[in-house]
Write a protein that holds these residues in place. Structure first.
Motif, PDB file in Angstrom:
ATOM      1  N   ARG A 167       0.830  -1.197   0.000  1.00  0.00           N
ATOM      2  CA  ARG A 167       0.000   0.000   0.000  1.00  0.00           C
ATOM      3  C   ARG A 167       0.866   1.249   0.000  1.00  0.00           C
ATOM      4  O   ARG A 167       1.932   1.274   0.616  1.00  0.00           O
ATOM      5  CB  ARG A 167      -0.911   0.015   1.228  1.00  0.00           C
ATOM      6  N   HIS A 168       0.370   2.257  -0.702  1.00  0.00           N
ATOM      7  CA  HIS A 168       0.994   3.582  -0.676  1.00  0.00           C
ATOM      8  C   HIS A 168       0.092   4.473   0.165  1.00  0.00           C
ATOM      9  O   HIS A 168      -1.023   4.785  -0.237  1.00  0.00           O
ATOM     10  CB  HIS A 168       1.113   4.103  -2.116  1.00  0.00           C
ATOM     11  N   PHE A 169       0.566   4.853   1.364  1.00  0.00           N
ATOM     12  CA  PHE A 169      -0.210   5.717   2.252  1.00  0.00           C
ATOM     13  C   PHE A 169       0.089   7.154   1.864  1.00  0.00           C
ATOM     14  O   PHE A 169       1.149   7.692   2.162  1.00  0.00           O
ATOM     15  CB  PHE A 169       0.191   5.422   3.700  1.00  0.00           C
ATOM     16  N   THR A 170      -0.862   7.778   1.153  1.00  0.00           N
ATOM     17  CA  THR A 170      -0.610   9.118   0.613  1.00  0.00           C
ATOM     18  C   THR A 170      -1.922   9.859   0.440  1.00  0.00           C
ATOM     19  O   THR A 170      -2.959   9.432   0.959  1.00  0.00           O
ATOM     20  CB  THR A 170       0.172   9.002  -0.723  1.00  0.00           C
ATOM     21  N   ARG A 171      -1.885  10.957  -0.274  1.00  0.00           N
ATOM     22  CA  ARG A 171      -3.107  11.740  -0.521  1.00  0.00           C
ATOM     23  C   ARG A 171      -4.145  10.875  -1.233  1.00  0.00           C
ATOM     24  O   ARG A 171      -3.816   9.831  -1.801  1.00  0.00           O
ATOM     25  CB  ARG A 171      -2.763  12.977  -1.357  1.00  0.00           C
ATOM     26  N   VAL A 231      -5.845  11.171  -4.003  1.00  0.00           N
ATOM     27  CA  VAL A 231      -5.707  10.926  -5.431  1.00  0.00           C
ATOM     28  C   VAL A 231      -4.221  10.749  -5.766  1.00  0.00           C
ATOM     29  O   VAL A 231      -3.435  11.676  -5.651  1.00  0.00           O
ATOM     30  CB  VAL A 231      -6.286  12.093  -6.269  1.00  0.00           C
ATOM     31  N   CYS A 232      -3.870   9.546  -6.138  1.00  0.00           N
ATOM     32  CA  CYS A 232      -2.485   9.264  -6.512  1.00  0.00           C
ATOM     33  C   CYS A 232      -2.522   8.332  -7.710  1.00  0.00           C
ATOM     34  O   CYS A 232      -3.259   7.350  -7.719  1.00  0.00           O
ATOM     35  CB  CYS A 232      -1.732   8.622  -5.352  1.00  0.00           C
ATOM     36  N   ALA A 233      -1.740   8.651  -8.724  1.00  0.00           N
ATOM     37  CA  ALA A 233      -1.793   7.883  -9.975  1.00  0.00           C
ATOM     38  C   ALA A 233      -0.675   6.852 -10.066  1.00  0.00           C
ATOM     39  O   ALA A 233      -0.447   6.275 -11.118  1.00  0.00           O
ATOM     40  CB  ALA A 233      -1.716   8.844 -11.160  1.00  0.00           C
ATOM     41  N   CYS A 234       0.025   6.588  -8.954  1.00  0.00           N
ATOM     42  CA  CYS A 234       1.146   5.648  -9.040  1.00  0.00           C
ATOM     43  C   CYS A 234       0.651   4.218  -9.264  1.00  0.00           C
ATOM     44  O   CYS A 234      -0.522   3.911  -9.067  1.00  0.00           O
ATOM     45  CB  CYS A 234       2.028   5.747  -7.792  1.00  0.00           C
ATOM     46  N   LYS A 235       1.563   3.359  -9.656  1.00  0.00           N
ATOM     47  CA  LYS A 235       1.190   1.973  -9.989  1.00  0.00           C
ATOM     48  C   LYS A 235       0.685   1.214  -8.769  1.00  0.00           C
ATOM     49  O   LYS A 235      -0.142   0.314  -8.884  1.00  0.00           O
ATOM     50  CB  LYS A 235       2.411   1.245 -10.571  1.00  0.00           C
ATOM     51  N   ILE A 236       1.225   1.564  -7.584  1.00  0.00           N
ATOM     52  CA  ILE A 236       0.786   0.866  -6.376  1.00  0.00           C
ATOM     53  C   ILE A 236      -0.671   1.215  -6.084  1.00  0.00           C
ATOM     54  O   ILE A 236      -1.503   0.329  -5.855  1.00  0.00           O
ATOM     55  CB  ILE A 236       1.672   1.240  -5.171  1.00  0.00           C
ATOM     56  N   CYS A 237      -0.981   2.509  -6.102  1.00  0.00           N
ATOM     57  CA  CYS A 237      -2.350   2.940  -5.818  1.00  0.00           C
ATOM     58  C   CYS A 237      -3.324   2.382  -6.849  1.00  0.00           C
ATOM     59  O   CYS A 237      -4.426   1.947  -6.513  1.00  0.00           O
ATOM     60  CB  CYS A 237      -2.432   4.466  -5.753  1.00  0.00           C
ATOM     61  N   ASN A 238      -2.933   2.380  -8.123  1.00  0.00           N
ATOM     62  CA  ASN A 238      -3.795   1.820  -9.159  1.00  0.00           C
ATOM     63  C   ASN A 238      -4.075   0.345  -8.927  1.00  0.00           C
ATOM     64  O   ASN A 238      -5.212  -0.109  -9.024  1.00  0.00           O
ATOM     65  CB  ASN A 238      -3.143   1.994 -10.533  1.00  0.00           C
TER      66      ASN A 238
END
Ligand SMILES: [Zn+2]
Length: 238
Positions: A216-220, A222-229
């Motif tokens: 998981r990417h704990f971030t804002r 809306v994030c377009a990174c591959k992990i969030c997708n």
């Protein structure tokens, strides 16, 4: 039994000198341990580094890529990781520190993975966490594991992970260095958009169907990174 090698990349300090803190765990069934260790040793021998740690990663790009490629090919291995964007982490509102939250996430996901495996197993598979022998981390993780075993993590009761983590010197086992490599690859992808190593190690992220559940990417929001997708993707039916 499953061994899960855990290591961190970046600093949990705020702000620190990295934008991200990553805790990564690489889990393998115990019967593959010797083969995995041998594969990594043979790669290091190829680069004449058999007795040394994989330390200065940038200077040893080819070696690191070969190791990541080996990991990518191990269908039995699973990657668990929590990648915390420290800019997004608000210490005044969070009930836990960054590294506590990350460790709780890794433990919960490893437990869920073991629970799923054990559903169809004739014999129960236990999980053992193995860490680099760093005194500060050792003390902290041992205390946290005691607490999780008493009261569960925020997400799940622990029934499959052995209470006491094991601490080893990373120069003695290449497998801890593998967890280090995964943390490094995830952090470099998130901080510098470096994809080569990331694309290799991310193949082993624990998935349910098409959805990545282990990383998981704990971030804002809306994030377009591959992990969030990959984390958001709806599980495929059935
Ligand atoms: Zn993201």
């Amino acid at each position: 039994m499953y061994l899960c090698y855990v290591d961190e990349s970046g600093t949990p300090d705020i702000p620190g000198n990295t934008s991200h803190y990553v805790l990564a765990g690489v889990a393998i069934p115990v019967q593959f341990w010797r083969d995995c260790d041998r594969v990594i040793d043979s790669i290091k021998a190829k680069y004449d580094l058999a007795d040394q740690e994989i330390q200065t990663l940038q200077e040893r790009r080819a070696l690191v890529r070969d190791v990541a490629q080996a990991l990518a090919s191990w269908g039995f291995a699973r990657l668990f990781a929590e990648c915390v964007d420290k800019i997004h982490f608000d210490p005044t509102r969070a009930p836990k520190t960054i590294d506590e939250q990350a460790f709780e996430q890794i433990v919960s996901r490893f437990e869920q993975y073991l629970a799923a495996i054990n559903q169809n197993a004739t014999q129960k598979n236990f999980g053992l966490l193995i860490h680099d022998n760093n005194e500060t981390v050792a003390k902290k993780h041992t205390l946290l594991m005691k607490r999780f075993h008493k009261g569960g993590t925020l997400w799940i009761n622990l029934q499959n992970i052995i209470e006491t983590p094991l601490f080893v010197n990373s120069e003695l086992t290449a497998m801890v260095q593998l967890a280090d490599l995964c943390g490094f690859a995830l952090r470099r992808y998130l901080e510098n958009q470096e994809e080569e190593l990331f694309n290799l190690v991310f193949k082993r992220a624990d998935r349910r169907g098409e959805t990545v559940v282990g990383v998981r990417h704990f971030t804002r929001a809306v994030c377009a990174c591959k992990i969030c997708n990959a984390h958001r993707r709806a599980p495929s039916p059935g």
